[in-house]
Design a protein around this motif. Structure first.
Motif, PDB file in Angstrom:
ATOM      1  N   ARG A 242     -32.810   3.536  38.980  1.00  0.00           N
ATOM      2  CA  ARG A 242     -32.277   2.673  40.034  1.00  0.00           C
ATOM      3  C   ARG A 242     -32.426   1.239  39.553  1.00  0.00           C
ATOM      4  O   ARG A 242     -33.511   0.825  39.143  1.00  0.00           O
ATOM      5  CB  ARG A 242     -33.025   2.880  41.338  1.00  0.00           C
ATOM      6  CG  ARG A 242     -32.442   2.063  42.475  1.00  0.00           C
ATOM      7  CD  ARG A 242     -33.040   2.474  43.782  1.00  0.00           C
ATOM      8  NE  ARG A 242     -32.501   1.646  44.849  1.00  0.00           N
ATOM      9  CZ  ARG A 242     -32.356   2.052  46.083  1.00  0.00           C
ATOM     10  NH1 ARG A 242     -32.713   3.273  46.430  1.00  0.00           N
ATOM     11  NH2 ARG A 242     -31.865   1.249  46.995  1.00  0.00           N
TER      12      ARG A 242
ATOM     13  N   GLY B 175     -31.488  -2.984  40.294  1.00  0.00           N
ATOM     14  CA  GLY B 175     -31.143  -3.979  41.309  1.00  0.00           C
ATOM     15  C   GLY B 175     -30.837  -5.306  40.652  1.00  0.00           C
ATOM     16  O   GLY B 175     -31.115  -5.524  39.474  1.00  0.00           O
TER      17      GLY B 175
ATOM     18  N   ASP C 121     -27.804  -1.982  45.112  1.00  0.00           N
ATOM     19  CA  ASP C 121     -28.351  -1.414  43.882  1.00  0.00           C
ATOM     20  C   ASP C 121     -27.362  -0.419  43.282  1.00  0.00           C
ATOM     21  O   ASP C 121     -26.385  -0.024  43.910  1.00  0.00           O
ATOM     22  CB  ASP C 121     -29.668  -0.687  44.144  1.00  0.00           C
ATOM     23  CG  ASP C 121     -30.837  -1.626  44.385  1.00  0.00           C
ATOM     24  OD1 ASP C 121     -30.651  -2.863  44.318  1.00  0.00           O
ATOM     25  OD2 ASP C 121     -31.944  -1.118  44.658  1.00  0.00           O
TER      26      ASP C 121
ATOM     27  N   GLU D   5     -27.499   3.408  41.218  1.00  0.00           N
ATOM     28  CA  GLU D   5     -28.340   4.564  40.932  1.00  0.00           C
ATOM     29  C   GLU D   5     -27.644   5.412  39.883  1.00  0.00           C
ATOM     30  O   GLU D   5     -26.422   5.572  39.918  1.00  0.00           O
ATOM     31  CB  GLU D   5     -28.510   5.359  42.225  1.00  0.00           C
ATOM     32  CG  GLU D   5     -29.295   6.632  42.119  1.00  0.00           C
ATOM     33  CD  GLU D   5     -29.345   7.375  43.437  1.00  0.00           C
ATOM     34  OE1 GLU D   5     -30.386   7.985  43.689  1.00  0.00           O
ATOM     35  OE2 GLU D   5     -28.351   7.361  44.201  1.00  0.00           O
TER      36      GLU D   5
ATOM     37  N   CYS E 193     -35.560  -2.441  37.302  1.00  0.00           N
ATOM     38  CA  CYS E 193     -35.085  -1.128  36.884  1.00  0.00           C
ATOM     39  C   CYS E 193     -36.253  -0.163  36.997  1.00  0.00           C
ATOM     40  O   CYS E 193     -37.281  -0.357  36.350  1.00  0.00           O
ATOM     41  CB  CYS E 193     -34.571  -1.187  35.443  1.00  0.00           C
ATOM     42  SG  CYS E 193     -33.993   0.407  34.797  1.00  0.00           S
TER      43      CYS E 193
END
Length: 97
Positions: free
Chosen positions: A8, A10, A42, A44, A73
């Motif tokens: 994930r 951002g 974000d 994914e 991350c």
């Protein structure tokens, strides 16, 4: 031997060709999985493949394409599911309350 990482990221990662670049690079390296935008801004992704190829994708995810600005991350190892291709999934909707 296959490994799987759930990632994930951002920052400024939407609207910068993050998903398409991720798909192209994963396909070039023979990595299976998927990538999608999340409702909170974000991105994914899941990467499955050889340890070296998955590690390469995780390192790339922490940088992103040139116009991205990744501020965080996170990675979580998971059990491989035997995925065979890489896809861009539809955006995830808001999480339920």
């Amino acid at each position: 031997m296959s490994v799987r990482q759930h990632v994930r990221v951002g920052g400024r990662v939407q609207g910068v060709f993050y998903r398409d670049t991720c798909r192209r690079l994963a396909e070039e390296r023979g990595v299976a999985g998927w990538v999608r935008n999340l409702h909170d801004g974000d991105v994914e992704a899941v990467f499955e493949g050889t340890p070296d190829d998955v590690d390469h994708m995780v390192r790339w995810a922490a940088e992103g394409p040139p116009s991205a600005r990744v501020s965080r991350c996170t990675t979580t190892p998971e059990q491989p599911e035997g995925l065979t291709d890489f896809r861009v999934l539809p955006d995830a909707g808001p999480e339920p309350d």
